[in-house]
Design an enzyme around this catalytic site. Structure first.
Site, PDB file in Angstrom:
ATOM      1  N   ASP A 114       0.851  -1.201   0.000  1.00  0.00           N
ATOM      2  CA  ASP A 114       0.000   0.000   0.000  1.00  0.00           C
ATOM      3  C   ASP A 114       0.882   1.245   0.000  1.00  0.00           C
ATOM      4  O   ASP A 114       1.628   1.479   0.949  1.00  0.00           O
ATOM      5  CB  ASP A 114      -0.906  -0.037   1.240  1.00  0.00           C
ATOM      6  CG  ASP A 114      -1.731   1.220   1.380  1.00  0.00           C
ATOM      7  OD1 ASP A 114      -1.908   1.930   0.370  1.00  0.00           O
ATOM      8  OD2 ASP A 114      -2.194   1.490   2.517  1.00  0.00           O
ATOM      9  N   ASN A 170      -0.244   4.521  -0.262  1.00  0.00           N
ATOM     10  CA  ASN A 170      -0.843   5.785   0.188  1.00  0.00           C
ATOM     11  C   ASN A 170      -1.599   5.687   1.510  1.00  0.00           C
ATOM     12  O   ASN A 170      -2.388   6.568   1.852  1.00  0.00           O
ATOM     13  CB  ASN A 170      -1.748   6.354  -0.899  1.00  0.00           C
ATOM     14  CG  ASN A 170      -2.933   5.434  -1.203  1.00  0.00           C
ATOM     15  OD1 ASN A 170      -2.994   4.314  -0.691  1.00  0.00           O
ATOM     16  ND2 ASN A 170      -3.849   5.908  -2.017  1.00  0.00           N
ATOM     17  N   ASP A 230      -4.107   3.918   2.661  1.00  0.00           N
ATOM     18  CA  ASP A 230      -5.547   3.653   2.817  1.00  0.00           C
ATOM     19  C   ASP A 230      -5.824   2.190   3.197  1.00  0.00           C
ATOM     20  O   ASP A 230      -6.972   1.766   3.269  1.00  0.00           O
ATOM     21  CB  ASP A 230      -6.331   4.052   1.556  1.00  0.00           C
ATOM     22  CG  ASP A 230      -5.962   3.203   0.348  1.00  0.00           C
ATOM     23  OD1 ASP A 230      -5.060   2.341   0.465  1.00  0.00           O
ATOM     24  OD2 ASP A 230      -6.569   3.400  -0.721  1.00  0.00           O
ATOM     25  N   ASP A 282      -1.760  -1.242  -3.890  1.00  0.00           N
ATOM     26  CA  ASP A 282      -2.079  -0.494  -5.108  1.00  0.00           C
ATOM     27  C   ASP A 282      -0.944  -0.585  -6.132  1.00  0.00           C
ATOM     28  O   ASP A 282       0.110  -1.173  -5.856  1.00  0.00           O
ATOM     29  CB  ASP A 282      -2.389   0.970  -4.761  1.00  0.00           C
ATOM     30  CG  ASP A 282      -1.378   1.542  -3.772  1.00  0.00           C
ATOM     31  OD1 ASP A 282      -0.162   1.446  -4.050  1.00  0.00           O
ATOM     32  OD2 ASP A 282      -1.802   2.062  -2.710  1.00  0.00           O
ATOM     33  N   ASP A 290      -4.799 -10.558 -15.652  1.00  0.00           N
ATOM     34  CA  ASP A 290      -5.863 -11.520 -15.405  1.00  0.00           C
ATOM     35  C   ASP A 290      -7.016 -11.138 -16.332  1.00  0.00           C
ATOM     36  O   ASP A 290      -7.403  -9.970 -16.405  1.00  0.00           O
ATOM     37  CB  ASP A 290      -6.315 -11.421 -13.930  1.00  0.00           C
ATOM     38  CG  ASP A 290      -6.661 -12.766 -13.347  1.00  0.00           C
ATOM     39  OD1 ASP A 290      -7.417 -13.499 -13.998  1.00  0.00           O
ATOM     40  OD2 ASP A 290      -6.189 -13.075 -12.233  1.00  0.00           O
ATOM     41  N   ASP A 312      -9.211 -16.429 -16.387  1.00  0.00           N
ATOM     42  CA  ASP A 312     -10.035 -16.890 -15.273  1.00  0.00           C
ATOM     43  C   ASP A 312     -11.088 -17.895 -15.745  1.00  0.00           C
ATOM     44  O   ASP A 312     -11.808 -17.630 -16.713  1.00  0.00           O
ATOM     45  CB  ASP A 312     -10.721 -15.652 -14.669  1.00  0.00           C
ATOM     46  CG  ASP A 312     -11.356 -15.907 -13.336  1.00  0.00           C
ATOM     47  OD1 ASP A 312     -10.626 -16.180 -12.380  1.00  0.00           O
ATOM     48  OD2 ASP A 312     -12.598 -15.822 -13.247  1.00  0.00           O
ATOM     49  N   GLU A 356      -7.002 -20.839 -16.605  1.00  0.00           N
ATOM     50  CA  GLU A 356      -7.416 -21.494 -15.364  1.00  0.00           C
ATOM     51  C   GLU A 356      -8.543 -22.452 -15.745  1.00  0.00           C
ATOM     52  O   GLU A 356      -9.615 -22.028 -16.171  1.00  0.00           O
ATOM     53  CB  GLU A 356      -7.914 -20.474 -14.339  1.00  0.00           C
ATOM     54  CG  GLU A 356      -8.150 -21.124 -12.989  1.00  0.00           C
ATOM     55  CD  GLU A 356      -9.185 -20.414 -12.140  1.00  0.00           C
ATOM     56  OE1 GLU A 356      -9.207 -20.648 -10.918  1.00  0.00           O
ATOM     57  OE2 GLU A 356     -10.001 -19.640 -12.676  1.00  0.00           O
ATOM     58  N   HIS A 401      -4.046 -17.246  -5.068  1.00  0.00           N
ATOM     59  CA  HIS A 401      -4.947 -16.465  -4.211  1.00  0.00           C
ATOM     60  C   HIS A 401      -6.219 -17.233  -3.835  1.00  0.00           C
ATOM     61  O   HIS A 401      -7.025 -16.723  -3.071  1.00  0.00           O
ATOM     62  CB  HIS A 401      -5.311 -15.166  -4.929  1.00  0.00           C
ATOM     63  CG  HIS A 401      -6.132 -15.432  -6.165  1.00  0.00           C
ATOM     64  ND1 HIS A 401      -5.614 -16.091  -7.260  1.00  0.00           N
ATOM     65  CD2 HIS A 401      -7.422 -15.176  -6.455  1.00  0.00           C
ATOM     66  CE1 HIS A 401      -6.565 -16.216  -8.177  1.00  0.00           C
ATOM     67  NE2 HIS A 401      -7.664 -15.674  -7.717  1.00  0.00           N
ATOM     68  N   ASP A 402      -6.415 -18.409  -4.404  1.00  0.00           N
ATOM     69  CA  ASP A 402      -7.606 -19.206  -4.092  1.00  0.00           C
ATOM     70  C   ASP A 402      -7.289 -20.391  -3.185  1.00  0.00           C
ATOM     71  O   ASP A 402      -8.177 -21.188  -2.882  1.00  0.00           O
ATOM     72  CB  ASP A 402      -8.221 -19.779  -5.384  1.00  0.00           C
ATOM     73  CG  ASP A 402      -8.815 -18.706  -6.262  1.00  0.00           C
ATOM     74  OD1 ASP A 402      -9.290 -17.684  -5.726  1.00  0.00           O
ATOM     75  OD2 ASP A 402      -8.803 -18.888  -7.497  1.00  0.00           O
TER      76      ASP A 402
END
Ligand code: GLC
Ligand code: CA
Length: 558
Positions: free
Chosen positions: A21, A23, A25, A29, A98, A199, A255, A328-329
């Site tokens: 990150d 910035n 928040d 990013d 992706d 995907d 995928e 990520h899954d």
């Protein structure tokens, strides 16, 4: 075999929301990624696969896209994107996007139009059907719980969503849909991107008539047989290849949920008619599978060896493999197959898993944090979870009494996708150096022990081991092109295989247990003639018989 850059590359997957990150928040990013390109350069990877960065209402963290040509506000601007792309290219790093085109967000302009009226020009961009006797058109369940159909009162019809109801499925049988998708892909290629990770691309062609599926443990019909590798999927991918992919020099990986060897030979054929490679799921599903992932069973090593070896043998010379333990899954592989109870065991098992995977044939994928041996996290309550699949599953199975709440919580901690989505652990400062603000998902409490800064400063770290694995692939052709052969098939503790290229041979031995194992060199491998390319213990020597230490791994060249 024809030599190509994508066969020789190592890909690093970034899940932007959790990477860095810039910035404050609390959300990773694009500028955060740009800041870390030198880190990736040092690791030595060739390609970044970027999980979706397009505009999205984030029902499924960006896998629900509302504008394919805009950047998600949380992640920055198109200028930030272009700066990141240029900075990556300056460092010789390619960027793969992706591509999520089985479905869009329900907030995408196409769907906003489509749902307005039955005669809207965009109606047929999606899959609309009349109900049956006041019920959904068929019995299919969605991947994220509940039915795969949503009733829309405006036109009194249902639309199909194989994922959340905010992810309506596109109708690929409509030529206009295909044209618009191809045009969008071309637009990104023109920007200079280097490929696509597609995907659930095996799910774009549905069997006409959408027949009811066999009812499973979730109470709904299984759409698998009517959706996976559907009737026109190869035709559509060949069309995509002719119209877009073949015009550029890209890495393409599909995928492919539900992919079989026979299907993979079509998707990833070396003739280049469709894609470069696929992600298959068989080795991931050995502990429960997509049919019912909520359990805490362990993967059986003999089964794992059989499965991975089958893919190595059957695709050899015909199609190309992708190699992965994590994405990520999936929960962190070290928490599934390794041992995280002490630092020694954690690091030894992380290195062993890396060796086992990276010495096989195929393009290896490293998921952010895997190169540090990042582990599953410890969440105390459901409030800590962010993943739509996990949260929905918890409610579904505890409310109907199918699974007791404490069991379901244990399964979530073991299997939830959020295990992979906790912030990248950069250093031992607050929030692991990921953000100055409040992270969107809790940092894994073990960041003080496991972080990039500590590992970069230590020669025997997991980071440096991965760096070496990646470098070896560049130095030894046999790692890329050698033929694979499994040894000791029925051994319950060791994974042993060879690679052969011309006169050269490699032997890879991996102890998957924390107990020591006796090992005798196979016939034809003369200890005195071997050279250790990499290993995860100090002072290793090749001997006729060896006692392998906990999670010991070695790759040798003869
Ligand atoms: C793929 C993605 C996953 C997503 C799903 C729906 O499996 O990897 O994260 O939830 O497709 O797009
Ligand atoms: Ca941010």
């Amino acid at each position: 075999m024809e030599k190509t850059w994508w066969k020789e590359s190592v890909v690093y997957q970034i899940y932007p929301r959790s990477f860095n990150d810039s910035n404050g928040d609390g959300i990773g990013d694009l500028n955060g990624i740009t800041e870390k390109l030198d880190y990736l350069k040092e690791l030595g990877i060739d390609v970044i696969w970027l999980s979706p960065v397009y505009q999205s209402p984030n029902d499924d963290n960006g896998y629900d896209i509302s504008d394919y040509k805009a950047i998600m506000k949380d992640f920055g601007t198109m200028e930030d994107y272009e700066r990141m792309l240029a900075a990556a290219h300056e460092r010789g790093i390619r960027i793969v996007m992706d591509l999520v085109v089985n479905h869009t967000s329900d907030e995408h302009a196409w769907f906003v139009e489509s749902r307005k009226s039955a005669d809207n020009p965009y109606r047929d961009y999606y899959i609309w059907r009349e109900g049956k006797d006041g019920q959904a058109p068929n019995n299919w369940g969605s991947c994220f719980g509940g039915p795969a159909w949503e009733y829309d009162s405006r036109t009194q019809m249902y639309y199909l969503h194989l994922f959340s109801k905010k992810q309506p499925d596109l109708n690929w049988d409509n030529e206009k849909v295909r044209e618009d998708v191809f045009e969008m892909m071309d637009w990104w290629c023109q920007k200079g991107i280097d490929g696509f990770r597609m995907d659930v691309i095996s799910m774009i062609s549905k069997t006409p008539g959408l027949p009811d599926g066999k009812v499973g443990e979730n109470g709904y019909g299984d759409f698998g047989p009517y959706v996976h590798n559907g009737p026109h999927v190869h035709e559509y991918l060949q069309e995509m290849n002719q119209k877009v992919l073949s015009k550029y020099d890209l890495l393409t990986v599909g995928e492919c949920a539900g992919v079989t060897i026979e299907e993979a030979k079509k998707y990833a054929n070396l003739d280049g008619r469709e894609l470069n490679m696929v992600f298959q799921f068989e080795h991931m599903d050995l502990d429960g599978g997509e049919s019912f992932k909520w359990n805490d069973r362990k993967i059986d090593l003999v089964e794992l060896k059989k499965t991975l070896s089958k893919w190595q043998y059957e695709l050899y010379g015909k199609a190309w493999n992708s190699l992965y333990w994590c994405n990520h899954d999936q929960p962190r592989m070290i928490s599934r197959l390794g041992d995280t109870s002490t630092k020694e065991l954690r690091e030894a098992s992380a290195k062993m898993l890396g060796t086992c995977l990276h010495m096989m044939q195929g393009t290896p994928y490293v998921y952010q944090g895997e190169e540090l041996g990042m582990t599953n996290t410890t969440f105390e309550s459901l409030e800590d979870f962010r993943d739509i699949e996990s949260i929905n599953a918890y409610h579904q199975y505890t409310q109907n009494g199918q699974i007791a709440p404490e069991d379901m919580m244990r399964y979530l901690c073991y299997k939830s996708r959020d295990n992979a989505r906790t912030p990248m652990q950069w250093d031992d400062s607050g929030n692991a150096g990921f953000t100055d603000g409040v992270p969107w998902i809790k940092v894994n409490p073990n960041y003080k022990e496991i972080n990039a800064k500590e590992q970069m400063g230590r020669a025997d770290s997991v980071f440096h081991y991965y760096q070496k694995l990646i470098r070896l692939r560049k130095e030894h052709e046999i790692i890329v092109y050698g033929k694979y052969q499994l040894l000791m098939e029925e051994d319950k503790n060791l994974y042993v295989y060879t690679r052969t290229l011309g006169q050269e041979r490699m032997l890879v031995i991996c102890n998957f247990r924390k107990e020591t194992q006796e090992f005798t060199m196979p016939e034809g491998f003369e200890p005195g003639k071997g050279e250790i390319l990499i290993g995860n213990y100090e002072g290793q020597e090749i001997k006729k018989s060896m006692t392998l230490r906990p999670f010991e791994a070695m790759a040798m060249k003869f």
